[in-house]
Design a protein around this motif. Structure first.
Motif, PDB file in Angstrom:
ATOM      1  N   SER A 113       0.952  -1.043   0.511  1.00  0.00           N
ATOM      2  CA  SER A 113       0.337  -0.144   0.047  1.00  0.00           C
ATOM      3  C   SER A 113       0.674   1.381   0.235  1.00  0.00           C
ATOM      4  O   SER A 113       1.294   1.763  -1.193  1.00  0.00           O
ATOM      5  CB  SER A 113      -0.549   0.078   1.102  1.00  0.00           C
ATOM      6  N   ILE A 114       1.893   1.435   0.913  1.00  0.00           N
ATOM      7  CA  ILE A 114       2.745   2.670   1.107  1.00  0.00           C
ATOM      8  C   ILE A 114       3.795   3.218  -0.458  1.00  0.00           C
ATOM      9  O   ILE A 114       3.925   3.888  -0.598  1.00  0.00           O
ATOM     10  CB  ILE A 114       3.750   2.661   2.038  1.00  0.00           C
ATOM     11  N   GLY A 117       1.423   3.961  -2.910  1.00  0.00           N
ATOM     12  CA  GLY A 117       0.590   4.850  -3.005  1.00  0.00           C
ATOM     13  C   GLY A 117       2.381   6.418  -3.517  1.00  0.00           C
ATOM     14  O   GLY A 117       1.571   7.066  -3.320  1.00  0.00           O
ATOM     15  N   VAL A 118       3.193   5.969  -3.014  1.00  0.00           N
ATOM     16  CA  VAL A 118       4.113   6.572  -3.422  1.00  0.00           C
ATOM     17  C   VAL A 118       4.638   7.351  -5.031  1.00  0.00           C
ATOM     18  O   VAL A 118       4.708   7.857  -5.264  1.00  0.00           O
ATOM     19  CB  VAL A 118       5.604   5.913  -2.638  1.00  0.00           C
ATOM     20  N   ALA A 136       9.003   6.362   1.667  1.00  0.00           N
ATOM     21  CA  ALA A 136       8.197   5.240   1.728  1.00  0.00           C
ATOM     22  C   ALA A 136       8.644   4.853   3.239  1.00  0.00           C
ATOM     23  O   ALA A 136       7.075   4.558   4.537  1.00  0.00           O
ATOM     24  CB  ALA A 136       7.849   3.744   0.874  1.00  0.00           C
ATOM     25  N   LEU A 139       7.391   7.353   5.372  1.00  0.00           N
ATOM     26  CA  LEU A 139       5.655   7.217   5.657  1.00  0.00           C
ATOM     27  C   LEU A 139       5.756   6.015   7.035  1.00  0.00           C
ATOM     28  O   LEU A 139       4.619   5.967   7.077  1.00  0.00           O
ATOM     29  CB  LEU A 139       4.649   7.016   4.438  1.00  0.00           C
ATOM     30  N   VAL A 326      -1.623   5.317   1.003  1.00  0.00           N
ATOM     31  CA  VAL A 326      -0.746   5.113   2.361  1.00  0.00           C
ATOM     32  C   VAL A 326      -1.681   5.170   3.845  1.00  0.00           C
ATOM     33  O   VAL A 326      -1.005   3.668   4.837  1.00  0.00           O
ATOM     34  CB  VAL A 326      -0.043   6.794   2.228  1.00  0.00           C
TER      35      VAL A 326
END
Length: 652
Positions: A113-114, A117-118, A136, A139, A326
């Motif tokens: 997910s992260i 998201g990035v 990442a 985060l 994220v």
């Protein structure tokens, strides 16, 4: 926060949806990408003609899984979720299999997910490109800090971005539909390109084509991740817990289905070409576009087409997509610690994972999850295409075993229930769970067949390793419990020692030593003596002379140490005192002084710690620490909020 304020952390549905459903909702941002990437191996035509059909298959599975898990949350509201269902109905080994699968998948949820998201945020924030790993990991640290603050506060922080993502994607779908109906929907920038098939995929036969479609379907099933999180988090809901959890689960399913299909249909209408190796597969006028071509995500390309001429719309979609991906990791930050706590309570994980921190969050589980996810992000360079191959398999292992367990649950209750209305309800639930188990099992087989050699094998290996580690931990706790158990006729554990031999360790005559001597004399042992280790003969002679001059009423004995050791002569002497007297007890009093500043630690040795470590393994020996607090330690206990402030050193 006090323990009696736990009720204040419980979640209403409006906060539970962004916390527990963000994972499933966020998959809309990368599940279409994985479908298009897989179909794109055979060229652009297959992706445009079959992507929406595969999406419908994924939707069908999601509807069945959501319906099945609504039965779970009503039957098992305690929060064990799949683990509790499998453990109760299929046995501990099945429950442990589910637990290992879920723990691995929670870690992958954070990493995928992260990382995704990035990548999505990079479409609107170009400075991120080339720094994905650093961003990442940063985060992950930020999410960890927010979750350590507590569940309810993190839910408030995440609610706005999640709802903004839902509104932006659904709004984009509505705008796209209107523009398609009115004939004003433009083609995507990649529509003018030709997507060439990868080597070996130029012409696919019937079986090869079917295998490719199944592989695309298994990748698209990433959209189902996070469905089980609500069943694991039922205790976090406000009362009535089960009904609120079931309602939230249904809302999540309907919203996720709407967004997923709108993305796939818009991608088809705008003619998007999406390749795993865009520099070589994508052709412009028959020539590869080369490394200078930047391929946006499916969502990024759709937003640019739908909102052509309206740049703010593109920016909003990119930013909220990055945020939701994220924040989707927050589902795992809530699920992993709760499951870890339940496993720790059952003796399969260390006890420390069962304890809540000072903000009523399972702090240790949160930290372990963050560390494992950061490791994967660094290992795979935050590339979703690599990480996604490890994904999914754990989810469908838990889906299949959980639904199979629910069938046995209803069978057991049907044998005892006599009320016709209750039996009809149970039989209806059993049918739903049977369909769910069958479909989940089939998807699991497809996932294993199509993704094993592409990375899923590593995830399975991690599950197997974790399974056996948890078994060993459980055996350890069982062995310790058995050894410590007091039997009805166990009189030996209650016997008083025949004699108590007290020893005070002395390095020099100072306040800590005198306090230790006074304390030892106050306990009135059968025999009391002081011992010192003769490392430097001159110092030992001076110590003996001062001892006699002060007329200390305790005999002082010097132990020879030709190799200048301190620990070994003391341990050997203590052992010799018990030789032939198994019922005797030796109490060793160690005078120590407490340091308050961290930098003072390097100026003093660790002799007390080493000596206590050796004596703890000597039968019949008790160790008593007699502390002397230095001025630097004053107030440290209040600053650190605990009695472990500072460090203790042997008084020398």
């Amino acid at each position: 926060m006090r323990s009696d304020r736990l009720g204040e952390t419980l979640l209403p549905k409006k906060l539970a949806l962004p916390i527990f459903a963000s994972d499933a909702l966020s998959s809309v941002a990368y599940a279409p990408d994985e479908i298009f990437l897989t179909l794109g191996l055979a060229g652009g035509f297959l992706a445009l003609t079959h992507s929406w059909q595969i999406g419908l298959c994924v939707v069908a599975v999601m509807l069945v899984v959501v319906a099945s898990y609504r039965q779970n949350v009503h039957a098992y509201p305690s929060g064990g979720g799949d683990y509790e269902v499998a453990n109760t109905n299929l046995g501990p080994r099945a429950g442990l299999t589910v637990a290992s699968a879920l723990l691995v998948d929670y870690v992958l949820t954070v990493a995928v997910s992260i990382s995704s998201g990035v990548q999505n945020a990079a479409a609107a924030l170009p400075f991120i490109r080339g720094r994905e790993v650093v961003v990442a990991v940063g985060l992950v640290v930020l999410l960890t800090a927010m979750n350590l603050r507590g569940v309810r506060e993190s839910g408030k922080a995440f609610a706005i971005p999640v709802y903004a993502f839902m509104a932006s994607v659904i709004g984009m779908g509505v705008v796209g539909l209107v523009r398609e109906v009115t004939g004003t929907l433009p083609q995507a920038e990649s529509a003018k390109l030709t997507l060439a098939p990868e080597t070996g995929f130029e012409s696919l036969g019937g079986f090869a084509l079917m295998f490719l479609l199944l592989r695309a379907f298994s990748s698209g099933c990433a959209a189902l991740t996070g469905v089980e999180a609500i069943s694991n988090g039922v205790p976090a809901f406000k009362k009535p817990k089960s009904r609120n959890a079931a309602t939230t689960l249904l809302m999540m399913g309907l919203v996720a289905i709407t967004m997923l299909m709108s993305m796939l249909v818009l991608a088809k209408w705008t003619g998007i070409k999406y390749a795993e190796n865009p520099a070589k597969q994508l052709l412009l006028d028959g020539k590869p576009v080369g490394d200078t071509y930047v391929q946006d995500t499916i969502m990024g390309q759709v937003s640019k087409a739908v909102f052509s001429g309206f740049r703010p719309g593109v920016i909003i979609v990119s930013i909220v997509a990055g945020l939701i991906l994220v924040l989707a990791a927050n589902t795992a930050f809530n699920g992993f610690p709760v499951l870890g706590s339940i496993l720790a309570k059952d003796g399969y994980l260390p006890r420390q994972l069962h304890t809540r921190g000072d903000r009523l969050a399972f702090s240790n589980g949160i930290l372990i999850l963050a560390g494992a996810a950061a490791f994967l992000i660094i290992l795979y360079d935050a590339e979703v295409t690599k990480l996604i191959q490890l994904y999914i398999v754990g989810v469908f292992v838990s889906f299949t075993l959980s639904q199979t367990g629910m069938i046995r649950h209803w069978n057991r209750h049907l044998r005892l229930e006599r009320d016709p209305r209750a039996r009809a309800r149970m039989m209806r639930s059993r049918v739903i769970n049977a369909i769910g188990a069958t479909m989940s099992g089939l998807v699991l087989v497809v996932v294993l067949l199509t993704k094993f050699v592409h990375g899923a094998g590593y995830a399975i290996a991690a599950m197997v390793v974790l399974f056996f580690i948890m078994l060993r931990i459980h055996r350890h706790y069982e062995r310790v419990r058995e050894e410590l158990r007091v039997l009805e006729d166990d009189s030996e554990a209650q016997l008083l020692p025949s004699r108590v031999h007290a020893i005070v360790l002395v390095s020099k005559i100072h306040k800590p030593t005198l306090r230790a001597l006074a304390y030892a004399r106050a306990t009135r042992p059968n025999r009391l003596e002081a011992i010192t280790v003769n490392v430097e003969p001159d110092e030992t002679r001076a110590l003996q002379e001062e001892w006699d001059r002060r007329r200390i009423p305790v005999p002082l004995k010097a132990l020879d140490s030709p190799y200048r050791e301190i620990t070994r002569p003391v341990v050997e002497y203590v052992k010799s005192l018990r030789s032939g007297h198994p019922r005797d007890v030796v109490v060793v009093y160690i005078p120590e002084y407490v340091l308050g500043r961290w930098y003072e630690q390097v100026l003093h040795n660790q002799s007390a710690l080493r000596l206590k470590g050796r004596l703890l393994f000597t039968p019949g020996v008790m160790v008593a620490s007699v502390p002397w607090q230095l001025r630097s330690s004053e107030g440290v206990e209040e600053r650190l909020d605990g009695p472990t402030a500072g460090s203790v050193r042997l008084g020398q």
